[in-house]
Design a protein around this motif. Structure first.
Motif, PDB file in Angstrom:
ATOM      1  N   TYR A 219     -14.967  16.170  25.816  1.00  0.00           N
ATOM      2  CA  TYR A 219     -13.870  15.802  26.703  1.00  0.00           C
ATOM      3  C   TYR A 219     -14.360  14.881  27.816  1.00  0.00           C
ATOM      4  O   TYR A 219     -13.771  13.845  28.110  1.00  0.00           O
ATOM      5  CB  TYR A 219     -13.271  17.044  27.365  1.00  0.00           C
ATOM      6  CG  TYR A 219     -12.648  18.061  26.441  1.00  0.00           C
ATOM      7  CD1 TYR A 219     -11.838  17.688  25.376  1.00  0.00           C
ATOM      8  CD2 TYR A 219     -12.852  19.423  26.666  1.00  0.00           C
ATOM      9  CE1 TYR A 219     -11.256  18.642  24.558  1.00  0.00           C
ATOM     10  CE2 TYR A 219     -12.266  20.380  25.859  1.00  0.00           C
ATOM     11  CZ  TYR A 219     -11.473  19.991  24.809  1.00  0.00           C
ATOM     12  OH  TYR A 219     -10.893  20.934  24.010  1.00  0.00           O
ATOM     13  N   PHE A 220     -15.468  15.278  28.449  1.00  0.00           N
ATOM     14  CA  PHE A 220     -15.985  14.535  29.599  1.00  0.00           C
ATOM     15  C   PHE A 220     -17.470  14.820  29.741  1.00  0.00           C
ATOM     16  O   PHE A 220     -17.910  15.959  29.586  1.00  0.00           O
ATOM     17  CB  PHE A 220     -15.255  14.953  30.879  1.00  0.00           C
ATOM     18  CG  PHE A 220     -15.878  14.417  32.143  1.00  0.00           C
ATOM     19  CD1 PHE A 220     -15.703  13.089  32.505  1.00  0.00           C
ATOM     20  CD2 PHE A 220     -16.655  15.236  32.955  1.00  0.00           C
ATOM     21  CE1 PHE A 220     -16.283  12.581  33.657  1.00  0.00           C
ATOM     22  CE2 PHE A 220     -17.245  14.734  34.120  1.00  0.00           C
ATOM     23  CZ  PHE A 220     -17.057  13.411  34.463  1.00  0.00           C
ATOM     24  N   LEU A 228     -15.529   9.551  29.665  1.00  0.00           N
ATOM     25  CA  LEU A 228     -14.373  10.206  29.083  1.00  0.00           C
ATOM     26  C   LEU A 228     -14.429  10.113  27.560  1.00  0.00           C
ATOM     27  O   LEU A 228     -14.446   9.016  26.994  1.00  0.00           O
ATOM     28  CB  LEU A 228     -13.081   9.571  29.605  1.00  0.00           C
ATOM     29  CG  LEU A 228     -11.783  10.271  29.191  1.00  0.00           C
ATOM     30  CD1 LEU A 228     -11.739  11.689  29.739  1.00  0.00           C
ATOM     31  CD2 LEU A 228     -10.577   9.478  29.670  1.00  0.00           C
ATOM     32  N   VAL A 230     -12.246  12.017  25.486  1.00  0.00           N
ATOM     33  CA  VAL A 230     -11.055  12.663  24.934  1.00  0.00           C
ATOM     34  C   VAL A 230     -10.533  11.959  23.683  1.00  0.00           C
ATOM     35  O   VAL A 230     -10.153  12.608  22.699  1.00  0.00           O
ATOM     36  CB  VAL A 230      -9.950  12.756  26.009  1.00  0.00           C
ATOM     37  CG1 VAL A 230      -8.606  13.140  25.402  1.00  0.00           C
ATOM     38  CG2 VAL A 230     -10.352  13.750  27.084  1.00  0.00           C
ATOM     39  N   MET A 385     -13.786  16.299  36.286  1.00  0.00           N
ATOM     40  CA  MET A 385     -13.325  17.184  35.220  1.00  0.00           C
ATOM     41  C   MET A 385     -11.998  17.840  35.568  1.00  0.00           C
ATOM     42  O   MET A 385     -11.221  18.192  34.665  1.00  0.00           O
ATOM     43  CB  MET A 385     -14.394  18.244  34.939  1.00  0.00           C
ATOM     44  CG  MET A 385     -14.088  19.141  33.752  1.00  0.00           C
ATOM     45  SD  MET A 385     -14.053  18.232  32.167  1.00  0.00           S
ATOM     46  CE  MET A 385     -13.307  19.462  31.094  1.00  0.00           C
ATOM     47  N   VAL A 388      -9.051  16.386  33.875  1.00  0.00           N
ATOM     48  CA  VAL A 388      -9.090  16.344  32.414  1.00  0.00           C
ATOM     49  C   VAL A 388      -8.273  17.483  31.798  1.00  0.00           C
ATOM     50  O   VAL A 388      -7.602  17.292  30.779  1.00  0.00           O
ATOM     51  CB  VAL A 388     -10.552  16.406  31.921  1.00  0.00           C
ATOM     52  CG1 VAL A 388     -10.625  16.516  30.399  1.00  0.00           C
ATOM     53  CG2 VAL A 388     -11.323  15.175  32.404  1.00  0.00           C
ATOM     54  N   ALA A 413      -5.984  10.522  27.348  1.00  0.00           N
ATOM     55  CA  ALA A 413      -7.054   9.719  27.946  1.00  0.00           C
ATOM     56  C   ALA A 413      -6.495   8.703  28.935  1.00  0.00           C
ATOM     57  O   ALA A 413      -7.066   8.492  30.021  1.00  0.00           O
ATOM     58  CB  ALA A 413      -7.839   9.003  26.838  1.00  0.00           C
ATOM     59  N   ILE A 416      -5.567  10.520  32.115  1.00  0.00           N
ATOM     60  CA  ILE A 416      -6.757  10.916  32.878  1.00  0.00           C
ATOM     61  C   ILE A 416      -7.328   9.725  33.631  1.00  0.00           C
ATOM     62  O   ILE A 416      -7.652   9.819  34.824  1.00  0.00           O
ATOM     63  CB  ILE A 416      -7.814  11.528  31.933  1.00  0.00           C
ATOM     64  CG1 ILE A 416      -7.307  12.853  31.359  1.00  0.00           C
ATOM     65  CG2 ILE A 416      -9.128  11.738  32.680  1.00  0.00           C
ATOM     66  CD1 ILE A 416      -8.095  13.326  30.156  1.00  0.00           C
ATOM     67  N   TRP A 420      -7.799   9.331  37.652  1.00  0.00           N
ATOM     68  CA  TRP A 420      -9.069   9.038  38.299  1.00  0.00           C
ATOM     69  C   TRP A 420      -8.937   7.860  39.258  1.00  0.00           C
ATOM     70  O   TRP A 420      -9.538   7.845  40.331  1.00  0.00           O
ATOM     71  CB  TRP A 420     -10.120   8.689  37.244  1.00  0.00           C
ATOM     72  CG  TRP A 420     -10.661   9.910  36.527  1.00  0.00           C
ATOM     73  CD1 TRP A 420     -10.429  11.220  36.813  1.00  0.00           C
ATOM     74  CD2 TRP A 420     -11.536   9.888  35.392  1.00  0.00           C
ATOM     75  NE1 TRP A 420     -11.104  12.030  35.937  1.00  0.00           N
ATOM     76  CE2 TRP A 420     -11.796  11.226  35.048  1.00  0.00           C
ATOM     77  CE3 TRP A 420     -12.113   8.880  34.632  1.00  0.00           C
ATOM     78  CZ2 TRP A 420     -12.622  11.599  33.980  1.00  0.00           C
ATOM     79  CZ3 TRP A 420     -12.931   9.228  33.566  1.00  0.00           C
ATOM     80  CH2 TRP A 420     -13.180  10.568  33.256  1.00  0.00           C
TER      81      TRP A 420
END
Length: 421
Positions: A219-220, A228, A230, A385, A388, A413, A416, A420
Motif C-alpha cells: 500500500y505504502f 504509494l 496501491v 499512511m 491511505v 491511489a 490518496i 497528500w
C-alpha cells in the motif's frame, strides 16, 4: 486503526506479581538519579522520595476492563506512585484534542503506527534518556517500533497480526496452501443454511494486507522511490487474488461484525482474524486452532504487524513526579513476565519481551500468531499512511461487491495523492 485490530489485555497474573512489581518500580531511572540534584523524582517507596500521580488511557471492551483495573490496582498498592486509569472510547479523537490543550494522560496505549504522526505534531515525546528499561530487552521489531526518528516514544508489550483460525470440529488440520484451503471451504460453504467457508473482514485494509503484499505489492512504503503502491500491478494482483479465492466463500457483508460472527457462532470453517478475537471465541466455546496463513501459488502472504506501546505523551515532557509515575508504570507493565504470559494464555497476546518471546514456552495458540508475525510486514508509522486507509477501504469494498479491482485501486491511489497534496 479500528478497535478490532487492537491487542487487548484480558487478565492479570497473580502469584508473584506483587513481588516483581515492588522490585521493578522501586528502582530509580537515570532521570530519577539526575533529579536528586533538583529535578524530578520517580521512585516508588524510598524514604523521602517524591511520589507522583499519572493518568493512563486505554481503549478496551467491557469484558477486558476488570483485568486492567486489577493491574493498575496492584501497581498502586505496591508503589508510592499512583496511576489513574481511564477507558477511552475514541482514543485518537480524544488524544488529538486533549494533548494539545495541555490535558489528557501522561501515557496511553495504542499500536505503534501513530508514532510518526503524533511525533511530528508534538503529541508524544522522547524519554529514552530517562528509562530504566533497555530496548535490548525486547524483540528487534518491538524495539524498532518503540522509536521514531531516533526518539524513544513508548515502551512495547505485545505484537499483533492476523492469522488463520480453523474450526477443529470441521477441519482436521490447518491447510498449507490456499488451494488446500479452498477445497475445505467448498465442502462446508452453504449460505442458504447460514454456513460459510470463511469469515474475514474484507473491507479492512489491515486484514487484506497479507494478500495485497503476497505477490510483491504494498500500500505504502516511504523507503521506496514510488512510495504509494496501491495501484501497482503486484498490489492489484494480490487484491484480485483475494476477491477470486475468498469472497465466494464468505458472508455477503464485508465489514467486521458479520465476518467475525460467522466463525464465532460455529458457522464457518475458517476465519482470518487477530488475537483480540480469542476472548470472543473462548466465550462462545469454539474449538479452534491457529496457524500461519496458507500460501498462494507463486506468492507468500505477508500481513501487517503491529506493536502495542505505552506511549509517552507530551505531558511527560513537563517532567516532575507525574512523569516519573507514568514511566514506572510502563516499565513495570512491559517487563512483568507473569502478567505478559497470562495475557498470552488468556487472549493470544504475543509477548515481545525477549525472555518470553524466545523461550519456546508460549501457549500453542500464541505460537500460531507468532508464526504469522514472522510472515508479516510492520505497519508504516509514517504520517502519510494515515491518508491511505480510507481510500483503500473503499476500493476493497468495491472489489468485494464485484466492481473492477484495477479501476477501484487506481481511484484510491488518485484520492490518496490528492489528499497528500
Amino acid at each position: 486503526m479500528t478497535m478490532e485490530r487492537r491487542t487487548l489485555l484480558k487478565r492479570l497474573g497473580t502469584a508473584g506479581v506483587a513481588a516483581m512489581l515492588a522490585g521493578c518500580v522501586g528502582v530509580q531511572s537515570q532521570g530519577d538519579q539526575t533529579a536528586q540534584s533538583g529535578g524530578e523524582s520517580s521512585t516508588a517507596g524510598g524514604s523521602g522520595e517524591s511520589a507522583g500521580t499519572a493518568k493512563a488511557w486505554y481503549a478496551l471492551p467491557d469484558t477486558e476492563l476488570p483485568a486492567r483495573k486489577s493491574a493498575i490496582k496492584q501497581f498502586n498498592q505496591n508503589s508510592a506512585h499512583t496511576v489513574e486509569g481511564a477507558d477511552i472510547s475514541d482514543m485518537q479523537k480524544k488524544t488529538t484534542s486533549a494533548i494539545p490543550a495541555g490535558q489528557g494522560p501522561q501515557t496511553f496505549e495504542w499500536a505503534h503506527d501513530l508514532a510518526g504522526d503524533y511525533m511530528e505534531r508534538g503529541f508524544i515525546v522522547d524519554q529514552g534518556d530517562k528509562l530504566n528499561v533497555s530496548l535490548d530487552e525486547f524483540t528487534d521489531a518491538a524495539a524498532e517500533a518503540a522509536q521514531y526518528d531516533g526518539n524513544v516514544v513508548g515502551l512495547p508489550h505485545t505484537a499483533e497480526t492476523v492469522a488463520l483460525l480453523y474450526n477443529k470440529e470441521l477441519v482436521d488440520e490447518a491447510p498449507q496452501t490456499v488451494a488446500d484451503m479452498k477445497a475445505v471451504m467448498e465442502e462446508h460453504h452453504d449460505p442458504s443454511n447460514n454456513k460459510y467457508g470463511l469469515g474475514m473482514p474484507f473491507a479492512d485494509p489491515y486484514f487484506l494486507s497479507a494478500w495485497a503484499h503476497a505477490f510483491g505489492g504494498y500500500y505504502f512504503d516511504h523507503t521506496k522511490e514510488e512510495q504509494l503502491g496501491v495501484a501497482k500491478p503486484e498490489t492489484v494482483k494480490g487484491v484480485q487474488f483475494a476477491v477470486d479465492n475468498f469472497v465466494p466463500y464468505m458472508p455477503n457483508d464485508p465489514t467486521y461484525e458479520p465476518q467475525a460472527s460467522a466463525f464465532a457462532e460455529g458457522n464457518a470453517a475458517f476465519a482470518i482474524n487477530g488475537p483480540w478475537y480469542l476472548s470472543t471465541l473462548n466465550e462462545k466455546g469454539v474449538d479452534y486452532g491457529i496457524a500461519k496463513l496458507p500460501k498462494p501459488e507463486g506468492g507468500d502472504p505477508s500481513p501487517f504487524t503491529g506493536i502495542t506501546l505505552w506511549y509517552f505523551s507530551k505531558k511527560m515532557g513537563e517532567g516532575g513526579p507525574s512523569a516519573a509515575a507514568a514511566r514506572a508504570f510502563a516499565e513495570w507493565y512491559v517487563t512483568n513476565e507473569e502478567l505478559l504470559l497470562k495475557n498470552a494464555e488468556e487472549t493470544g497476546n504475543i509477548p515481545v519481551l525477549k525472555s518470553l518471546a524466545e523461550s519456546g514456552d508460549l501457549p500453542e495458540n500464541v505460537q500460531g500468531f507468532a508464526e504469522a508475525v514472522q510472515q508479516g510486514y510492520p505497519m508504516p508509522a509514517h504520517p502519510k499512511m494515515n491518508k491511505v486507509w480510507d481510500p483503500v477501504k473503499a476500493a476493497l469494498t468495491k472489489g468485494f461487491n464485484g466492481k473492477d479491482v484495477p479501476k477501484a485501486m487506481e481511484t484510491a491511489a488518485e484520492e490518496i495523492r490528492g489528499n497528500w497534496e
